[in-house]
Write a protein that holds these residues in place. Sequence first.
Motif, mmCIF file in Angstrom:
data_model
loop_
_atom_site.group_PDB
_atom_site.id
_atom_site.type_symbol
_atom_site.label_atom_id
_atom_site.label_comp_id
_atom_site.label_asym_id
_atom_site.label_seq_id
_atom_site.Cartn_x
_atom_site.Cartn_y
_atom_site.Cartn_z
ATOM 1 N N THR A 152 0.782 -1.209 -0.091
ATOM 2 C CA THR A 152 0.093 0.162 -0.026
ATOM 3 C C THR A 152 0.978 1.149 -0.092
ATOM 4 O O THR A 152 1.834 1.124 0.348
ATOM 5 N N GLY A 153 0.315 2.221 -0.310
ATOM 6 C CA GLY A 153 0.873 3.476 -0.429
ATOM 7 C C GLY A 153 0.304 4.908 -0.104
ATOM 8 O O GLY A 153 -1.024 4.804 0.055
ATOM 9 N N SER A 154 0.988 6.015 -0.253
ATOM 10 C CA SER A 154 0.175 7.256 0.268
ATOM 11 C C SER A 154 -0.495 7.615 -1.308
ATOM 12 O O SER A 154 -0.057 7.215 -2.159
ATOM 13 N N PRO A 155 -1.723 8.113 -0.925
ATOM 14 C CA PRO A 155 -2.667 8.437 -2.198
ATOM 15 C C PRO A 155 -2.181 9.824 -2.935
ATOM 16 O O PRO A 155 -1.567 10.480 -2.522
ATOM 17 N N LYS A 156 -2.587 9.826 -4.152
ATOM 18 C CA LYS A 156 -2.212 11.036 -4.873
ATOM 19 C C LYS A 156 -3.014 12.321 -4.326
ATOM 20 O O LYS A 156 -4.347 11.961 -3.938
ATOM 21 N N GLY A 157 -2.724 13.288 -4.308
ATOM 22 C CA GLY A 157 -3.376 14.467 -3.708
ATOM 23 C C GLY A 157 -4.480 14.728 -4.759
ATOM 24 O O GLY A 157 -5.495 15.542 -3.979
ATOM 25 N N MET A 158 -4.456 14.791 -5.966
ATOM 26 C CA MET A 158 -5.495 15.242 -6.919
ATOM 27 C C MET A 158 -5.669 13.946 -7.712
ATOM 28 O O MET A 158 -4.812 13.158 -8.411
ATOM 29 N N LEU A 159 -6.862 13.545 -7.932
ATOM 30 C CA LEU A 159 -7.611 12.495 -8.764
ATOM 31 C C LEU A 159 -8.730 12.816 -9.088
ATOM 32 O O LEU A 159 -9.589 12.800 -8.086
ATOM 33 N N ARG A 160 -9.271 12.857 -10.411
ATOM 34 C CA ARG A 160 -10.378 13.165 -10.881
ATOM 35 C C ARG A 160 -11.430 12.205 -10.740
ATOM 36 O O ARG A 160 -12.605 12.663 -10.354
ATOM 37 N N GLU A 161 -10.891 10.847 -10.656
ATOM 38 C CA GLU A 161 -12.099 9.893 -10.562
ATOM 39 C C GLU A 161 -12.425 9.988 -8.815
ATOM 40 O O GLU A 161 -13.521 9.720 -8.447
ATOM 41 N N ARG A 162 -11.533 10.315 -7.984
ATOM 42 C CA ARG A 162 -11.725 10.365 -6.549
ATOM 43 C C ARG A 162 -12.837 11.568 -6.467
ATOM 44 O O ARG A 162 -13.595 11.458 -5.728
ATOM 45 N N HIS A 163 -12.518 12.726 -7.037
ATOM 46 C CA HIS A 163 -13.521 13.900 -7.229
ATOM 47 C C HIS A 163 -14.869 13.660 -7.609
ATOM 48 O O HIS A 163 -15.815 14.211 -6.978
ATOM 49 N N LEU A 164 -15.021 12.494 -8.327
ATOM 50 C CA LEU A 164 -16.497 11.858 -8.820
ATOM 51 C C LEU A 164 -17.188 11.331 -7.568
ATOM 52 O O LEU A 164 -18.303 11.685 -7.198
ATOM 53 N N VAL A 165 -16.466 10.654 -6.803
ATOM 54 C CA VAL A 165 -16.846 10.076 -5.628
ATOM 55 C C VAL A 165 -17.068 11.025 -4.241
ATOM 56 O O VAL A 165 -17.986 10.825 -3.559
ATOM 57 N N PHE A 166 -15.912 11.836 -4.246
ATOM 58 C CA PHE A 166 -16.115 12.574 -3.240
ATOM 59 C C PHE A 166 -15.974 14.237 -3.686
ATOM 60 O O PHE A 166 -14.846 14.997 -3.593
ATOM 61 N N PRO A 167 -17.220 14.726 -4.201
ATOM 62 C CA PRO A 167 -16.724 16.026 -4.695
ATOM 63 C C PRO A 167 -16.497 17.192 -3.774
ATOM 64 O O PRO A 167 -15.894 18.023 -4.515
ATOM 65 N N LYS A 168 -16.661 17.016 -2.433
ATOM 66 C CA LYS A 168 -16.138 17.928 -1.516
ATOM 67 C C LYS A 168 -14.545 18.321 -1.567
ATOM 68 O O LYS A 168 -13.923 19.123 -1.021
ATOM 69 N N LEU A 169 -13.998 16.958 -2.119
ATOM 70 C CA LEU A 169 -12.563 17.098 -2.181
ATOM 71 C C LEU A 169 -12.012 17.722 -3.294
ATOM 72 O O LEU A 169 -10.955 18.017 -3.412
ATOM 73 N N ALA A 170 -12.882 18.061 -4.375
ATOM 74 C CA ALA A 170 -12.445 18.664 -5.376
ATOM 75 C C ALA A 170 -12.098 20.151 -5.208
ATOM 76 O O ALA A 170 -12.676 20.548 -4.808
ATOM 77 N N PRO A 171 -10.955 20.397 -6.009
ATOM 78 C CA PRO A 171 -10.659 22.086 -5.988
ATOM 79 C C PRO A 171 -11.620 22.578 -6.681
ATOM 80 O O PRO A 171 -12.165 22.273 -7.572
ATOM 81 N N GLY A 172 -11.916 23.886 -6.036
ATOM 82 C CA GLY A 172 -12.726 24.979 -6.901
ATOM 83 C C GLY A 172 -12.555 26.389 -6.894
ATOM 84 O O GLY A 172 -11.251 26.652 -6.503
ATOM 85 N N ALA A 173 -13.465 27.257 -7.078
ATOM 86 C CA ALA A 173 -12.924 28.643 -6.922
ATOM 87 C C ALA A 173 -12.716 29.071 -5.515
ATOM 88 O O ALA A 173 -13.306 28.753 -4.441
ATOM 89 N N GLY A 174 -11.833 30.115 -5.582
ATOM 90 C CA GLY A 174 -11.494 30.545 -4.191
ATOM 91 C C GLY A 174 -10.505 29.571 -3.511
ATOM 92 O O GLY A 174 -10.200 29.917 -2.179
ATOM 93 N N GLU A 175 -9.741 28.798 -4.319
ATOM 94 C CA GLU A 175 -8.657 27.958 -3.421
ATOM 95 C C GLU A 175 -7.610 28.783 -2.851
ATOM 96 O O GLU A 175 -7.060 29.849 -3.462
ATOM 97 N N THR A 176 -7.017 28.287 -1.670
ATOM 98 C CA THR A 176 -5.835 29.029 -1.244
ATOM 99 C C THR A 176 -5.033 28.091 -0.712
ATOM 100 O O THR A 176 -5.145 26.993 -0.910
ATOM 101 N N LYS A 177 -3.721 28.525 -0.275
ATOM 102 C CA LYS A 177 -2.691 27.441 0.145
ATOM 103 C C LYS A 177 -3.368 26.849 1.407
ATOM 104 O O LYS A 177 -2.966 25.314 1.377
ATOM 105 N N LEU A 178 -4.168 27.666 2.164
ATOM 106 C CA LEU A 178 -4.389 26.775 3.449
ATOM 107 C C LEU A 178 -5.367 25.797 3.038
ATOM 108 O O LEU A 178 -5.498 24.429 3.700
ATOM 109 N N THR A 179 -6.438 26.151 2.094
ATOM 110 C CA THR A 179 -7.447 24.957 1.836
ATOM 111 C C THR A 179 -6.637 23.742 1.000
ATOM 112 O O THR A 179 -6.884 22.571 0.990
ATOM 113 N N ASN A 180 -5.678 23.928 0.135
ATOM 114 C CA ASN A 180 -4.803 23.060 -0.494
ATOM 115 C C ASN A 180 -4.168 22.163 0.538
ATOM 116 O O ASN A 180 -4.202 20.856 0.586
ATOM 117 N N THR A 181 -3.587 22.799 1.408
ATOM 118 C CA THR A 181 -2.888 22.231 2.628
ATOM 119 C C THR A 181 -3.806 21.066 3.336
ATOM 120 O O THR A 181 -3.655 20.054 3.560
#
Length: 293
Positions: free
Chosen positions: A69-98
């Motif tokens: 097993t390994g650490s997950p990718k930070g960005m994954l479009r398929e994950r964003h389909l399942v977990f839309p709240k984890l998808a990046p959007g407008a107004g992203e900041t360094k804090l929200t990305n972190t």
Amino acid sequence: MTFDVDTLIERNPSPRASFALAREMMVERGDKSDWDLLHDLHYKAEALPFGPRFWRLRLFDETIGVIVTGSPKGMLRERHLVFPKLAPGAGETKLTNTNRYLYINQNFRVISRFVVDTMYRGIGVGYRMMNLVSRMEGNTFMEIQSSMSKFNLFGQKAGFRFVEPMNANKFDAGMKFFRSHFEASPQDYLAIVGEIEGKSPAAAAKLVQACKDFYLRNSALENTGANRERGAARVAAMSTVEVIKGIQQMSLASPMYGVWKCPDPKGSVPDRLPILQFDRQGPNERLKLDAPQ
């Protein structure tokens, strides 16, 4: 002399095959030596994921299966389909990305490598081990990206749910690049490499450099995270085969994304379980550790 013999014939309406040695198989923590033992049976034997953990399937004193097993990718479009709240959007900041990365690292793991000894394939140990390791990891979600899941339902049997397969992000760009530079099929890296080697040294060097430039420009692997600082140097050092495979992986791969949610409270699952523990509850139910062994 005659004998009266009664012949009794029974019919099981739902027969189920079993493998006697499965009673002796145990899933437990392993180490890199277990992967080294079996990695030649895996089609991705060259490298390991970031933050690897090793789990092994043991029969007596023999390792017959390994999951890394390994650490997950930070960005994954398929994950964003399942977990839309984890998808990046407008107004992203360094804090929200972190905070997104922190949440993902704390709650997700990914099954990166999985191999079973050829002597023990086809008896159902793969999906059983996959489910038990996902529990033993102790995270909320376990992910997998697997092209084989289109043809072999081991992930589905382990309780994973999958999204519809999608073309790679760089599919169109990759097809355009291959068709504009090579006569060979984009899927056939041996033919592509042969085409390069059949040219004059100067023409071959120019074509290899074009491949490296395209790969570096389009590869998310080389342009995100820590790789950004050394991506150019890494790509420059690649062999012809490595860069062609890199372009193929980037533009042709379309693994299915699956995810499994652990029903067990964190810290409640032992780090050693018999493989037949899988059969004592549903794949998405809590472990019944008090069931008879």
